[in-house]
Design an enzyme around this catalytic site. Structure first.
Site, PDB file in Angstrom:
ATOM      1  N   LYS A  71      -0.789  -5.695  -9.395  1.00 26.23           N
ATOM      2  CA  LYS A  71      -0.708  -6.998  -8.713  1.00 26.23           C
ATOM      3  C   LYS A  71      -1.148  -8.117  -9.654  1.00 26.23           C
ATOM      4  O   LYS A  71      -0.459  -9.131  -9.809  1.00 26.23           O
ATOM      5  CB  LYS A  71      -1.598  -7.004  -7.464  1.00 26.23           C
ATOM      6  CG  LYS A  71      -1.541  -8.304  -6.694  1.00 26.23           C
ATOM      7  CD  LYS A  71      -2.667  -8.461  -5.696  1.00 26.23           C
ATOM      8  CE  LYS A  71      -3.925  -8.919  -6.370  1.00 26.23           C
ATOM      9  NZ  LYS A  71      -4.931  -9.498  -5.488  1.00 26.23           N
ATOM     10  N   LYS A 110      -9.276 -15.565 -14.208  1.00 26.60           N
ATOM     11  CA  LYS A 110      -9.348 -14.166 -13.740  1.00 26.60           C
ATOM     12  C   LYS A 110      -8.103 -13.376 -14.191  1.00 26.60           C
ATOM     13  O   LYS A 110      -8.197 -12.236 -14.657  1.00 26.60           O
ATOM     14  CB  LYS A 110      -9.475 -14.178 -12.202  1.00 26.60           C
ATOM     15  CG  LYS A 110      -9.161 -12.889 -11.497  1.00 26.60           C
ATOM     16  CD  LYS A 110     -10.312 -11.931 -11.465  1.00 26.60           C
ATOM     17  CE  LYS A 110      -9.868 -10.615 -10.846  1.00 26.60           C
ATOM     18  NZ  LYS A 110     -10.843  -9.582 -10.867  1.00 26.60           N
ATOM     19  N   LEU A 145      -9.147 -11.675   0.835  1.00 29.45           N
ATOM     20  CA  LEU A 145      -7.929 -11.027   1.328  1.00 29.45           C
ATOM     21  C   LEU A 145      -7.156 -10.394   0.173  1.00 29.45           C
ATOM     22  O   LEU A 145      -7.399 -10.700  -0.990  1.00 29.45           O
ATOM     23  CB  LEU A 145      -7.072 -12.071   2.057  1.00 29.45           C
ATOM     24  CG  LEU A 145      -7.743 -12.696   3.285  1.00 29.45           C
ATOM     25  CD1 LEU A 145      -6.873 -13.781   3.888  1.00 29.45           C
ATOM     26  CD2 LEU A 145      -8.062 -11.635   4.333  1.00 29.45           C
ATOM     27  N   PRO A 146      -6.184  -9.502   0.494  1.00 30.64           N
ATOM     28  CA  PRO A 146      -5.510  -8.768  -0.577  1.00 30.64           C
ATOM     29  C   PRO A 146      -4.748  -9.630  -1.578  1.00 30.64           C
ATOM     30  O   PRO A 146      -4.902  -9.446  -2.789  1.00 30.64           O
ATOM     31  CB  PRO A 146      -4.545  -7.843   0.179  1.00 30.64           C
ATOM     32  CG  PRO A 146      -5.109  -7.722   1.551  1.00 30.64           C
ATOM     33  CD  PRO A 146      -5.802  -9.012   1.830  1.00 30.64           C
ATOM     34  N   THR A 149      -8.080 -12.616  -5.249  1.00 34.66           N
ATOM     35  CA  THR A 149      -7.338 -12.874  -6.495  1.00 34.66           C
ATOM     36  C   THR A 149      -5.889 -13.135  -6.114  1.00 34.66           C
ATOM     37  O   THR A 149      -5.206 -12.233  -5.616  1.00 34.66           O
ATOM     38  CB  THR A 149      -7.402 -11.645  -7.435  1.00 34.66           C
ATOM     39  OG1 THR A 149      -8.764 -11.366  -7.724  1.00 34.66           O
ATOM     40  CG2 THR A 149      -6.657 -11.930  -8.732  1.00 34.66           C
TER      41      THR A 149
HETATM   42  P1  NAD Z   1      -8.810  -4.492   0.653  1.00 38.49           P
HETATM   43  O1  NAD Z   1      -7.362  -4.251   0.861  1.00 38.49           O
HETATM   44  O2  NAD Z   1      -9.751  -3.330   0.614  1.00 38.49           O
HETATM   45  O3  NAD Z   1      -9.364  -5.503   1.787  1.00 38.49           O
HETATM   46  C1  NAD Z   1      -8.662  -6.583   2.315  1.00 38.49           C
HETATM   47  C2  NAD Z   1      -9.050  -6.718   3.778  1.00 38.49           C
HETATM   48  O4  NAD Z   1      -8.419  -7.893   4.297  1.00 38.49           O
HETATM   49  C3  NAD Z   1      -8.609  -5.540   4.640  1.00 38.49           C
HETATM   50  O5  NAD Z   1      -9.716  -5.061   5.389  1.00 38.49           O
HETATM   51  C4  NAD Z   1      -7.533  -6.149   5.557  1.00 38.49           C
HETATM   52  O6  NAD Z   1      -7.490  -5.546   6.839  1.00 38.49           O
HETATM   53  C5  NAD Z   1      -7.993  -7.593   5.619  1.00 38.49           C
HETATM   54  N1  NAD Z   1      -6.952  -8.545   5.997  1.00 38.49           N
HETATM   55  C6  NAD Z   1      -5.681  -8.626   5.529  1.00 38.49           C
HETATM   56  N2  NAD Z   1      -5.051  -9.679   6.075  1.00 38.49           N
HETATM   57  C7  NAD Z   1      -5.953 -10.287   6.896  1.00 38.49           C
HETATM   58  C8  NAD Z   1      -5.912 -11.439   7.729  1.00 38.49           C
HETATM   59  N3  NAD Z   1      -4.821 -12.190   7.842  1.00 38.49           N
HETATM   60  N4  NAD Z   1      -7.019 -11.778   8.416  1.00 38.49           N
HETATM   61  C9  NAD Z   1      -8.148 -11.021   8.323  1.00 38.49           C
HETATM   62  N5  NAD Z   1      -8.251  -9.928   7.558  1.00 38.49           N
HETATM   63  C10 NAD Z   1      -7.160  -9.566   6.852  1.00 38.49           C
HETATM   64  O7  NAD Z   1      -8.924  -5.347  -0.698  1.00 38.49           O
HETATM   65  P2  NAD Z   1     -10.218  -5.496  -1.635  1.00 38.49           P
HETATM   66  O8  NAD Z   1     -10.291  -4.359  -2.581  1.00 38.49           O
HETATM   67  O9  NAD Z   1     -11.382  -5.847  -0.779  1.00 38.49           O
HETATM   68  O10 NAD Z   1      -9.772  -6.775  -2.501  1.00 38.49           O
HETATM   69  C11 NAD Z   1      -9.789  -8.093  -1.968  1.00 38.49           C
HETATM   70  C12 NAD Z   1      -9.412  -9.051  -3.088  1.00 38.49           C
HETATM   71  O11 NAD Z   1     -10.363  -8.919  -4.160  1.00 38.49           O
HETATM   72  C13 NAD Z   1      -8.040  -8.778  -3.704  1.00 38.49           C
HETATM   73  O12 NAD Z   1      -7.412 -10.019  -3.972  1.00 38.49           O
HETATM   74  C14 NAD Z   1      -8.358  -8.030  -4.985  1.00 38.49           C
HETATM   75  O13 NAD Z   1      -7.380  -8.225  -5.989  1.00 38.49           O
HETATM   76  C15 NAD Z   1      -9.672  -8.660  -5.377  1.00 38.49           C
HETATM   77  N6  NAD Z   1     -10.541  -7.802  -6.206  1.00 38.49           N
HETATM   78  C16 NAD Z   1     -10.714  -6.487  -5.905  1.00 38.49           C
HETATM   79  C17 NAD Z   1     -11.527  -5.695  -6.712  1.00 38.49           C
HETATM   80  C18 NAD Z   1     -11.725  -4.241  -6.405  1.00 38.49           C
HETATM   81  O14 NAD Z   1     -12.252  -3.511  -7.277  1.00 38.49           O
HETATM   82  N7  NAD Z   1     -11.350  -3.759  -5.215  1.00 38.49           N
HETATM   83  C19 NAD Z   1     -12.183  -6.256  -7.817  1.00 38.49           C
HETATM   84  C20 NAD Z   1     -12.024  -7.611  -8.083  1.00 38.49           C
HETATM   85  C21 NAD Z   1     -11.195  -8.387  -7.258  1.00 38.49           C
END
Ligand code: NAD
Length: 295
Positions: free
Chosen positions: A246, A171, A65-66, A96
């Site tokens: 973030k 991290k 999740l975000p 994260t």
């Molecule tokens: P994103 O915003 O693309 O995806 C998050 C998903 O969670 C969305 O599809 C959203 O609809 C869903 N969501 C939100 N609340 C929800 C709930 N209560 N129940 C079900 N689904 C829900 O984010 P992301 O890029 O996939 O990143 C996810 C995590 O990974 C974050 O914490 C981010 O910091 C970490 N991260 C991201 C990257 C990157 O390059 N994108 C790299 C390393 C770590």
């Protein structure tokens, strides 16, 4: 065969769940956005209507999740799933988030006898698609042993950082250092260019000198120096400025909580915040270069 309930199918979660399906796990999926589930149901994922449904009968629950707020609400909110997770399940949160919230959720899991790991990832969307993510894990080693084969279906490096929350701390430290070295590299490159050097020549000199670092090796922020990096693609794709802001906010929180001094991390957070406020939030974090380039 293990049944996995996967919650959160965004940029990272979608390809991660896809790799679990490729590894022949039975995967039930849930996202608050129904369209996020579609690409997975097309390849064998089972779409669910809510989080309670996705954990029903699951041996392993994975969330991606975000931010802290969504993770806390998913597990501990009014409609939270923690009270209904089967105590024999293993829970892995790959988001994260703040170490404090991570420990709070892990504590609630422990109170019910549920094994829980925090397992934030490094490697970005490319690593998630390729199944080559690095997992930085907090929790008990015996629980990590149970999770290892599942994590190996999505990644190629698995580190045990320590007890619950330690994965998040490691991290956050890594990303704070990354923001500092990326900003410093951009600043040095611009200084050289402004004084008549070619960015490619200067990059090569510093790459082989004492200023060598990961940005110079594989992720040069200056356009025209490297191919196949966001700087060669108008800074599209990659790791977003908003996500770096973030993570630097989490570093600030962790520093305040422990009275740690992070002057460079604080400066990097302000640089990235300023950069994001100029409309760069959805650009790759190496676009910090433009903060120095734009006169
Ligand atoms: P994103 O915003 O693309 O995806 C998050 C998903 O969670 C969305 O599809 C959203 O609809 C869903 N969501 C939100 N609340 C929800 C709930 N209560 N129940 C079900 N689904 C829900 O984010 P992301 O890029 O996939 O990143 C996810 C995590 O990974 C974050 O914490 C981010 O910091 C970490 N991260 C991201 C990257 C990157 O390059 N994108 C790299 C390393 C770590």
């Amino acid at each position: 065969m293990k049944k996995i309930g996967f919650i959160g199918l965004g940029n990272m979660g979608r390809p991660m769940a896809g790799n679990l399906l490729k590894a022949n796990y039975e995967v039930a999926v849930y996202d608050i956005l129904p369209e996020a589930m579609k690409p997975l149901t097309e390849v064998g994922g089972i779409a669910c209507n809510n989080a309670r449904e996705v954990i029903s009968g699951a041996d392993v629950v994975i969330s991606m999740l975000p931010a802290s707020q969504q993770v806390e609400s998913l597990y501990l909110g009014d409609e939270g799933i923690m009270p209904t997770i089967d105590p024999s399940s293993l829970v892995i949160d790959c988001s994260t988030i703040s170490p404090a919230i991570s420990r709070k959720v892990a504590g609630a899991a422990q109170a019910r006898g549920i094994a829980m790991l925090d397992a934030p990832v490094s490697g970005g969307v490319g690593g998630a698609v390729a199944g080559s993510l690095t997992f930085i894990v907090g929790g008990q080693e015996t629980d990590l042993d149970k999770a290892r084969s599942i994590l190996e279906s999505m990644g190629s490096n698995i580190f045990h950082a320590g007890a619950a929350g330690a994965g998040q701390v490691a991290k956050i430290c890594n990303n704070m250092l990354l923001s500092v070295l990326m900003s410093g590299t951009a600043e040095a490159l611009q200084l050289g260019v402004n004084n008549g050097l070619d960015a490619k020549v200067l990059s090569e000199i510093m790459r082989k000198s004492s200023g060598a670092n990961w940005a110079l090796e594989v992720y040069n922020p200056y356009p025209g120096v490297m191919e196949n990096v966001p700087a060669a693609n108008n800074y599209d794709g990659g790791f977003l400025v908003d996500l770096m802001i973030k993570d630097l906010g989490l570093a600030m929180e962790s520093a305040l909580a422990t009275e740690s001094s992070i002057p460079l991390g604080a400066l990097a957070r302000n640089l990235y915040r300023l950069h994001g406020s100029k409309g760069a939030g959805d650009k790759d974090f190496s676009s910090i270069q433009t903060l120095f380039t734009d006169k």
